[in-house]
Write a protein that holds these residues in place. Structure first.
Motif, PDB file in Angstrom:
ATOM      1  N   TYR A 171      -0.983   9.030 -16.648  1.00 47.25           N
ATOM      2  CA  TYR A 171      -0.104   9.144 -15.480  1.00 47.25           C
ATOM      3  C   TYR A 171      -0.926   9.300 -14.202  1.00 47.25           C
ATOM      4  CZ  TYR A 171       3.687   9.699 -18.811  1.00 47.25           C
ATOM      5  OH  TYR A 171       4.594   9.487 -19.814  1.00 47.25           O
ATOM      6  N   TRP A 172      -1.966  10.113 -14.272  1.00 50.70           N
ATOM      7  CA  TRP A 172      -2.860  10.297 -13.131  1.00 50.70           C
ATOM      8  C   TRP A 172      -3.527   8.962 -12.777  1.00 50.70           C
ATOM      9  CZ3 TRP A 172      -7.231  14.593 -13.073  1.00 50.70           C
ATOM     10  CH2 TRP A 172      -7.768  14.671 -11.780  1.00 50.70           C
ATOM     11  N   PHE A 173      -4.026   8.282 -13.798  1.00 50.95           N
ATOM     12  CA  PHE A 173      -4.699   7.004 -13.600  1.00 50.95           C
ATOM     13  C   PHE A 173      -3.742   5.976 -12.994  1.00 50.95           C
ATOM     14  CE2 PHE A 173      -5.858   2.784 -15.221  1.00 50.95           C
ATOM     15  CZ  PHE A 173      -7.194   2.699 -14.864  1.00 50.95           C
ATOM     16  N   ALA A 182      -4.753  -2.011 -17.187  1.00 49.08           N
ATOM     17  CA  ALA A 182      -5.932  -1.153 -17.047  1.00 49.08           C
ATOM     18  C   ALA A 182      -5.891   0.029 -18.014  1.00 49.08           C
ATOM     19  CB  ALA A 182      -6.050  -0.656 -15.606  1.00 49.08           C
ATOM     20  N   LEU A 183      -4.687   0.428 -18.452  1.00 46.98           N
ATOM     21  CA  LEU A 183      -4.589   1.520 -19.429  1.00 46.98           C
ATOM     22  C   LEU A 183      -5.228   1.137 -20.761  1.00 46.98           C
ATOM     23  CD1 LEU A 183      -0.971   2.835 -18.750  1.00 46.98           C
ATOM     24  CD2 LEU A 183      -3.105   4.046 -18.322  1.00 46.98           C
ATOM     25  N   PRO A 218     -10.342   5.597  -9.820  1.00 46.83           N
ATOM     26  CA  PRO A 218      -9.807   5.516 -11.192  1.00 46.83           C
ATOM     27  C   PRO A 218     -10.904   5.389 -12.243  1.00 46.83           C
ATOM     28  CG  PRO A 218      -8.597   4.052  -9.727  1.00 46.83           C
ATOM     29  CD  PRO A 218      -9.784   4.525  -8.972  1.00 46.83           C
ATOM     30  N   GLY A 219     -11.953   4.627 -11.917  1.00 48.68           N
ATOM     31  CA  GLY A 219     -13.054   4.496 -12.865  1.00 48.68           C
ATOM     32  C   GLY A 219     -13.756   5.817 -13.116  1.00 48.68           C
ATOM     33  N   ALA A 220     -13.947   6.576 -12.059  1.00 52.06           N
ATOM     34  CA  ALA A 220     -14.601   7.883 -12.209  1.00 52.06           C
ATOM     35  C   ALA A 220     -13.747   8.824 -13.053  1.00 52.06           C
ATOM     36  CB  ALA A 220     -14.870   8.485 -10.828  1.00 52.06           C
ATOM     37  N   LEU A 221     -12.433   8.770 -12.861  1.00 47.56           N
ATOM     38  CA  LEU A 221     -11.534   9.624 -13.643  1.00 47.56           C
ATOM     39  C   LEU A 221     -11.690   9.354 -15.137  1.00 47.56           C
ATOM     40  CD1 LEU A 221      -9.080  11.590 -13.842  1.00 47.56           C
ATOM     41  CD2 LEU A 221      -7.613   9.557 -13.697  1.00 47.56           C
TER      42      LEU A 221
END
Length: 802
Positions: free
Chosen positions: A628-630, A791-792, A688-691
């Motif tokens: 959800y964050w992503f 992306a997920l 998003p990648g860092a997350l």
């Protein structure tokens, strides 16, 4: 004892075992008396290491019990997968010759088609060059970090291990980027030829045809499909052989640890390619839809729309390059997971390199099957009307699955061991589970046919040929709000059957072969990857072809053909997304199993994940929240970029009102819109990648491995359902819009909006409020189906492999 051995040997000869057992198991023994057998093994084999056993030694050292590795040269066994990859590249050369035989736009008197295609190609190339420049810095930095992390360990081979992991990471990243680049380049060449094939050469009396357009588009997609599988198979096979040459055949755990860097590199590039490409394409698409269709009343592919080139560029960098890198990562990680878990079984290791390389053999045979199947759409089922397009493409998937099934069985019984003694007679032990060649076949079959089921269920919920999408289209009668409500409900409902299918695959495969079975199921779902990716990339190629036809203001009959090809492409793209999501879930779970296997090796015993453990359950909750964050981050990024795009399009319309006049020669500033999408996508891909990459690392460092196991389980369970619902919701809204645009609700529109019916009785559906409500739904769904949802897939895989 000698008499019993002689009797067993005679019985073996009388039974006439198959050739593979004659090759690897020249002597079969009755080992029911384990103490007797152990004495003989100790006396005859204690002086020999596993890779030194010869035929004479094996006469007293029955490898069918998994204690003696046959002397099969690894390069000989590794050659077939590498040869299969070489065959894929040869087939690509054939496809290039086939595509080159079709005329360009200039050759049929449509030079403008080639000019626009070159402009799209230039924009896509510029974006990827800029993106890869950023990613090159990332890859080098992370490779150095991996090197120092492994170098600082206390292992005596720390330097060699650190160098191996780093180079594996760089190799995986490079090949993943190459797969995306290769696909993008051929797709931007194929779009113009597809338009030319649909237009025909009117000057010489050669009419355009659907079949010619389908042949070009499908062959273009096939280049991408075989490039991904060929690069992946060649990369993994070569890396595996090189690492085994460095560390020896015995230390398979260390070899697999180094090989994991390959999958990590592949998915790292895939993550940024998917996110950046998704933001790029949807920023342009949303801007073109909102201002062009809804406000200005012009088509998104109208040459007066400032975002039209950026929109077509986005189809290539998002749906082609991004999808290629994504599935390359899935292929690499599934292969690494299967090899790693398989190498943890002494009996598989004892059976030799053929058994160890079974996962790669599956992919190699899959290439040959997909090659044979590719001729179904292009030669055996020529398309004569619009209905035949979708049938020809779906037949590709069904035929490849049917042909692959007996091949999987033959490989399983040929390569995998079947012990005649010990705790698992007739099979082999892996991960504490007694499996067998037949059980391994079922594991692969679960994934192979489960992928088909997921794909066709996805088609049912996203194709306007079926009731669900037609219901969404009918909901537009009362406005955009009801359209969105129906679409969300459809997406949630569409997750039910795929989740049950994945759950069945996981339970069945794990019951039959533990985590090795799950990794084989993932490879089974990817066994026909070349075909699946071919029909997936076919979609954006046809979409670009339609856009070029519109921008060149070609005869309406040309656009009718490209629209018919594109409509089938939307359906096949949805099928492709279903495959990608299902395989990503299984790959993530297989990598999770590999992680647990490594923890068990480190702990020296079985490791059980206890969900009642507070720290594990806490990790589970946080992991379930991460998708959800992503998604929030990626969707907000699309919204911000689209907002800038909308303002720029409005500015250009205000500055030059001639752009709103049909057939006016003035053209907008396309380059500014391209720059907006490029800058926004590259800036917004970092967070998003860092997350995704930092979450498991920080969780492990701060709270330990028990928390990480919960985090991974929660992320996988949450991501698969969110990815399915997001992708199908967006796909349904898109096809509901197309259903209305093709005249599916003309009778309704004529009744409730008579002002959009001209004096000839023709319904101008695209001028109606019902159509505009559908456009709004499609606009909302764009970031769901092409940015956050796809992306997920990588979130599930990348977190697990880290």
């Amino acid at each position: 004892m000698q008499i019993s051995l002689l009797i067993a040997a005679v019985a073996a000869v009388a039974a006439e075992p198959p050739w593979y057992q004659k090759t690897w198991y020249p002597y079969l023994f009755d080992c029911s008396d384990s103490a007797d057998w152990r004495d003989q093994y100790d006396s005859a084999c204690s002086a020999h290491s596993a890779n030194e056993c010869d035929v004479e030694t094996r006469s007293a050292c029955p490898q069918t019990c998994g204690l003696c590795t046959p002397s099969s040269p690894k390069m000989v066994i590794a050659t077939p997968p590498i040869m299969a990859a070489a065959v894929a590249f040869l087939f690509i050369a054939y496809l290039y010759v086939r595509i080159d035989a079709f005329p360009t736009g200039a050759e049929v008197g449509l030079a403008r088609v080639d000019e626009l295609s070159l402009k799209i190609k230039s924009g896509a190339r510029q974006f990827l060059e800029t993106e890869y420049a950023y990613l090159a810095v990332f890859v080098v930095g992370l490779a150095l970090t991996l090197f120092f992390l492994f170098y600082l360990t206390e292992d005596e081979n720390a330097y060699t291990i650190a160098l191996s992991v780093s180079l594996s990471f760089v190799t995986g990243a490079t090949l993943s980027a190459s797969a995306g680049w290769w696909g993008m380049m051929v797709a931007t060449d194929g779009n113009a030829k597809t338009t030319a094939a649909c237009a025909g050469d009117r000057a010489n009396g050669v009419p355009g045809s659907l079949n010619a357009g389908l042949n070009v588009a499908f062959s273009t997609g096939a280049v991408m499909g075989f490039a991904v599988v060929g690069l992946g198979l060649a990369g993994v096979s070569t890396a595996y052989v090189v690492l085994c040459s460095i560390y020896g055949d015995d230390d398979q755990a260390l070899v697999m640890q180094c090989l994991a860097g390959f999958g990590f590199g592949a998915s790292s590039i895939a993550l940024f390619a998917r996110v950046a490409g998704g933001i790029y394409t949807k920023a342009a698409d949303v801007g073109a839809d909102l201002v062009g269709k809804v406000e200005a009343g012009i088509d998104e592919d109208d040459p007066h729309n400032p975002a039209v080139i950026a929109d077509n560029v986005g189809d290539n960098v998002g749906d082609v390059a991004g999808m290629g890198s994504d599935l390359f990562g899935s292929f690499g990680e599934a292969s690494c997971a299967a090899l790693l878990v398989g190498a943890s079984s002494p009996m598989i290791v004892a059976a030799g390199w053929g058994a160890l390389m079974f996962p790669l053999a599956l992919s190699g045979v899959g290439i040959l099957v997909c090659m044979a199947t590719s001729f179904v759409a292009t030669d055996l089922m020529p398309v004569r009307d619009e209905k035949g397009i979708e049938s020809a493409l779906k037949m590709q998937l069904l035929v490849s699955t049917l042909l692959m099934t007996p091949c999987v069985y033959a490989l399983a019984v040929t390569l995998l061991p079947a012990a005649t003694c010990g705790m698992c007679v007739g099979g082999f032990v892996v991960g504490g589970v007694c499996s067998s060649p037949l059980k391994a076949f079922f594991c692969v079959g679960f994934g192979l046919w489960g992928g088909c089921v997921i794909g066709f269920v996805t088609e049912y919920y996203t194709s306007f040929s079926y009731t669900p999408v037609q219901e969404v289209a009918n909901a537009c009668r009362t406005g955009a709000a009801t359209n969105i409500i129906y679409g969300l409900a459809l997406g949630y409902k569409s997750a039910i059957v795929p989740v049950f299918v994945v759950a069945f695959i996981v339970f069945g495969a794990h019951s039959l072969a533990g985590f090795y079975g799950i990794s084989l199921a993932a490879l089974g779902m990817l066994a026909t990857l070349a075909t699946c990716l071919s029909i997936d990339v076919y979609g954006p190629v046809c979409d670009n072809a339609g856009g070029i036809a519109e921008m060149c203001e070609l005869h309406p009959s040309v656009r009718e053909k490209t629209d018919a090809l594109d409509a089938a492409g939307n359906t096949t793209a949805a099928i492709g997304k279903g495959f990608a999501i299902g395989s990503a879930c299984l790959v993530g779970l297989a990598l999770f199993g590999a992680f647990v296997t490594r923890l068990e090796d480190a702990a020296g015993g079985d490791l059980h994940v206890d969900l009642l453990d507070p720290i594990t359950f806490a990790g589970l909750l946080v992991g379930a929240m991460l998708p959800y964050w992503f998604s929030a981050m990626t969707m907000k990024s699309v919204g911000m970029a689209a907002n800038a795009m909308v303002l720029e399009i409005k500015r250009q319309f205000d500055a030059n009102p001639n752009l709103l006049i049909p057939n006016h020669p003035d053209r907008p500033d396309y380059d500014t819109c391209i720059k907006i999408s490029t800058d926004a996508s590259l800036q917004e891909m970092i967070a998003p990648g860092a997350l995704v990459m930092l979450s498991p690392v920080l969780c492990g460092v701060c709270f330990g491995t028990r928390c990480v196991t919960g985090l991974l389980a929660g992320a996988i369970a949450s991501s698969v359902q969110m990815a399915i619902s997001s992708s199908n919701t967006g796909g349904a809204w898109d096809n509901a819009k197309k259903y209305i645009g093709k005249g599916g609700l003309n009778d309704l529109i004529a009744r409730v909006e008579p002002d959009v019916v001209n004096e000839l009785g023709d319904v101008k559906q695209k001028k109606s409020q019902i159509y505009k409500a559908a456009v709004t739904g499609d606009t909302v769904g764009d970031p769901l189906k092409d940015t956050s949802g796809p992306a997920l897939n990588i979130l599930m895989k990348l977190m697990a492999i880290i």
